[in-house]
Write an enzyme that holds these catalytic residues in place. Sequence first.
Site, mmCIF file in Angstrom:
data_model
loop_
_atom_site.group_PDB
_atom_site.id
_atom_site.type_symbol
_atom_site.label_atom_id
_atom_site.label_comp_id
_atom_site.label_asym_id
_atom_site.label_seq_id
_atom_site.Cartn_x
_atom_site.Cartn_y
_atom_site.Cartn_z
ATOM 1 N N ALA A 70 0.853 -1.190 0.000
ATOM 2 C CA ALA A 70 0.000 0.000 0.000
ATOM 3 C C ALA A 70 0.887 1.237 0.000
ATOM 4 C CB ALA A 70 -0.881 -0.011 1.237
ATOM 5 N N GLY A 92 0.709 -5.175 0.670
ATOM 6 C CA GLY A 92 -0.354 -5.287 -0.321
ATOM 7 C C GLY A 92 0.145 -5.874 -1.637
ATOM 8 N N GLU A 120 -0.107 -9.486 -1.131
ATOM 9 C CA GLU A 120 -1.548 -9.797 -1.145
ATOM 10 C C GLU A 120 -2.105 -9.757 -2.573
ATOM 11 O OE1 GLU A 120 -2.243 -6.727 1.893
ATOM 12 O OE2 GLU A 120 -3.323 -8.267 3.002
ATOM 13 N N GLU A 176 3.768 -5.363 7.347
ATOM 14 C CA GLU A 176 2.877 -4.367 7.938
ATOM 15 C C GLU A 176 3.095 -4.205 9.435
ATOM 16 O OE1 GLU A 176 1.975 -6.750 5.819
ATOM 17 O OE2 GLU A 176 0.505 -6.031 4.375
HETATM 18 N N1 DAK Z 1 4.580 3.402 -0.214
HETATM 19 C C1 DAK Z 1 4.991 4.600 -0.698
HETATM 20 N N2 DAK Z 1 6.210 4.805 -1.219
HETATM 21 C C2 DAK Z 1 7.051 3.768 -1.260
HETATM 22 C C3 DAK Z 1 6.705 2.485 -0.765
HETATM 23 C C4 DAK Z 1 5.388 2.324 -0.235
HETATM 24 N N3 DAK Z 1 4.920 1.141 0.195
HETATM 25 N N4 DAK Z 1 7.762 1.667 -0.931
HETATM 26 C C5 DAK Z 1 8.726 2.393 -1.492
HETATM 27 N N5 DAK Z 1 8.311 3.653 -1.692
HETATM 28 C C6 DAK Z 1 9.065 4.783 -2.266
HETATM 29 C C7 DAK Z 1 10.115 5.274 -1.282
HETATM 30 O O1 DAK Z 1 9.540 6.162 -0.360
HETATM 31 C C8 DAK Z 1 11.080 5.946 -2.218
HETATM 32 O O2 DAK Z 1 10.573 7.193 -2.581
HETATM 33 P P1 DAK Z 1 11.561 8.489 -2.773
HETATM 34 O O3 DAK Z 1 12.254 8.619 -1.459
HETATM 35 O O4 DAK Z 1 12.467 8.073 -3.902
HETATM 36 O O5 DAK Z 1 10.623 9.582 -3.114
HETATM 37 C C9 DAK Z 1 11.041 5.042 -3.452
HETATM 38 O O6 DAK Z 1 9.815 4.323 -3.378
HETATM 39 C C10 DAK Z 1 12.159 4.038 -3.472
HETATM 40 O O7 DAK Z 1 12.171 3.371 -2.241
HETATM 41 P P2 DAK Z 1 13.536 2.944 -1.520
HETATM 42 O O8 DAK Z 1 14.567 4.004 -1.665
HETATM 43 O O9 DAK Z 1 13.175 2.514 -0.143
HETATM 44 O O10 DAK Z 1 13.962 1.698 -2.431
HETATM 45 P P3 DAK Z 1 14.801 0.408 -2.057
HETATM 46 O O11 DAK Z 1 14.993 -0.319 -3.318
HETATM 47 O O12 DAK Z 1 15.994 0.751 -1.223
HETATM 48 O O13 DAK Z 1 13.824 -0.456 -1.084
HETATM 49 C C11 DAK Z 1 11.745 -1.506 -0.503
HETATM 50 C C12 DAK Z 1 12.665 -1.006 -1.624
HETATM 51 C C13 DAK Z 1 10.464 -1.983 -1.186
HETATM 52 C C14 DAK Z 1 12.388 -2.681 0.229
HETATM 53 C C15 DAK Z 1 11.469 -0.342 0.507
HETATM 54 O O14 DAK Z 1 11.072 0.794 -0.224
HETATM 55 C C16 DAK Z 1 10.399 -0.682 1.491
HETATM 56 O O15 DAK Z 1 10.647 -1.344 2.522
HETATM 57 N N6 DAK Z 1 9.174 -0.190 1.231
HETATM 58 C C17 DAK Z 1 8.044 -0.355 2.134
HETATM 59 C C18 DAK Z 1 7.546 -1.759 2.149
HETATM 60 C C19 DAK Z 1 6.373 -1.935 3.099
HETATM 61 O O16 DAK Z 1 6.483 -1.680 4.319
HETATM 62 N N7 DAK Z 1 5.236 -2.370 2.575
HETATM 63 C C20 DAK Z 1 4.021 -2.564 3.339
HETATM 64 C C21 DAK Z 1 3.152 -1.313 3.234
HETATM 65 S S1 DAK Z 1 1.670 -1.441 4.205
HETATM 66 C C22 DAK Z 1 -5.790 -2.401 3.119
HETATM 67 C C23 DAK Z 1 -5.272 -3.216 2.173
HETATM 68 C C24 DAK Z 1 -3.898 -3.406 2.111
HETATM 69 C C25 DAK Z 1 -3.066 -2.762 3.009
HETATM 70 C C26 DAK Z 1 -3.598 -1.942 3.960
HETATM 71 C C27 DAK Z 1 -4.963 -1.755 4.038
HETATM 72 N N8 DAK Z 1 -7.198 -2.229 3.205
HETATM 73 C C28 DAK Z 1 -8.018 -2.705 2.084
HETATM 74 C C29 DAK Z 1 -7.801 -1.627 4.318
HETATM 75 C C30 DAK Z 1 -1.661 -2.978 2.877
HETATM 76 C C31 DAK Z 1 -0.746 -2.363 3.640
HETATM 77 C C32 DAK Z 1 0.645 -2.327 3.224
HETATM 78 O O17 DAK Z 1 1.023 -2.873 2.199
#
Ligand code: DAK
Length: 259
Positions: free
Chosen positions: A67, A110, A113, A133
């Site tokens: 997400a 997500g 998922e 998450e």
């Molecule tokens: N959201 C927004 N931006 C993101 C992002 C994300 N999930 N993941 C990466 N980015 C952005 C980074 O902020 C960065 O932006 P800038 O700084 O360049 O502007 C750019 O993408 C590159 O990211 P990194 O510099 O971090 O790149 P790396 O290759 O070093 O690392 C990474 C890639 C994917 C390992 C890292 O970015 C990371 O850990 N990202 C977050 C992963 C994460 O925590 N995902 C879970 C998110 S929560 C729902 C349904 C579903 C959900 C919720 C509710 N409902 C229907 C109610 C789901 C929730 C989630 O998925």
Amino acid sequence: MTDFEDIVVATTAEHVLQITLNRPKARNALRTNLLRELAEALDAAAADDDVRAVVLTGGEKVFAAGADIGELAALDLKGVVEDARPGYWQRIAQFPKPLIAAVNGYALGGGCELAMHADIIIAGDDAEFGQPEINLGILPGAGGTQRLIRTVGKPLAMKMVLAGERIDARTALTAGLVAEVTAREATIERAEALAKAIAAKPPMAVRQAKDVLLKAFDTDLTAGLRLERQAFTILAATEDRAEGLSAFMEKRKPQFKGR
Ligand code: DAK
């Protein structure tokens, strides 16, 4: 087909549609607009008789990083309750035709998922799956707790969701999360070949089979067997069944018409 901002939709072979998530700078983070576009594209594909299978990919580098965390951070309780995204996820889950995910790189949160919404996942050897998450103080919100545990079993699902640990493509294969692991450069090609092969099968039988297979997730065995029997009976009325059986006996290639 409509012009989209966050996805690219293309017909890549006869009866095969490819949808590519297209926010590479944000690692294909699934902002609301992307989910809306994906739901719209799949609704259109469901209604189009010419589409018989869909390949879903994030391209060669990353599937999806989950997400959009910026969007999540902006939601208060009211925002979460009134969120449009659960409705988009539901539409994606209800897509009735074969959906094949080609996953390279990260499929997190997500993103994992979304891959699990596909019927078959083909993973590149660099793929990583995870539900991180917990690190954000939340939990999977698009079916991750339920689909993951039903697919990979309790020990691995608990480890991934509670500790937020990622698994690699080989572990995902052993656990049954993915159907095949390919070289990273071959993932999309392999998913396309599979989609093409499925698109050449009788579409009504494919659709009934997908429907009944997915019912195994939420029915008991007796009810599931009854549904299988019903689907088997429905297919007895199709021209494609008659054609498939005759072609076998006449030692020729069947010509399926989707009727
Ligand atoms: N959201 C927004 N931006 C993101 C992002 C994300 N999930 N993941 C990466 N980015 C952005 C980074 O902020 C960065 O932006 P800038 O700084 O360049 O502007 C750019 O993408 C590159 O990211 P990194 O510099 O971090 O790149 P790396 O290759 O070093 O690392 C990474 C890639 C994917 C390992 C890292 O970015 C990371 O850990 N990202 C977050 C992963 C994460 O925590 N995902 C879970 C998110 S929560 C729902 C349904 C579903 C959900 C919720 C509710 N409902 C229907 C109610 C789901 C929730 C989630 O998925």
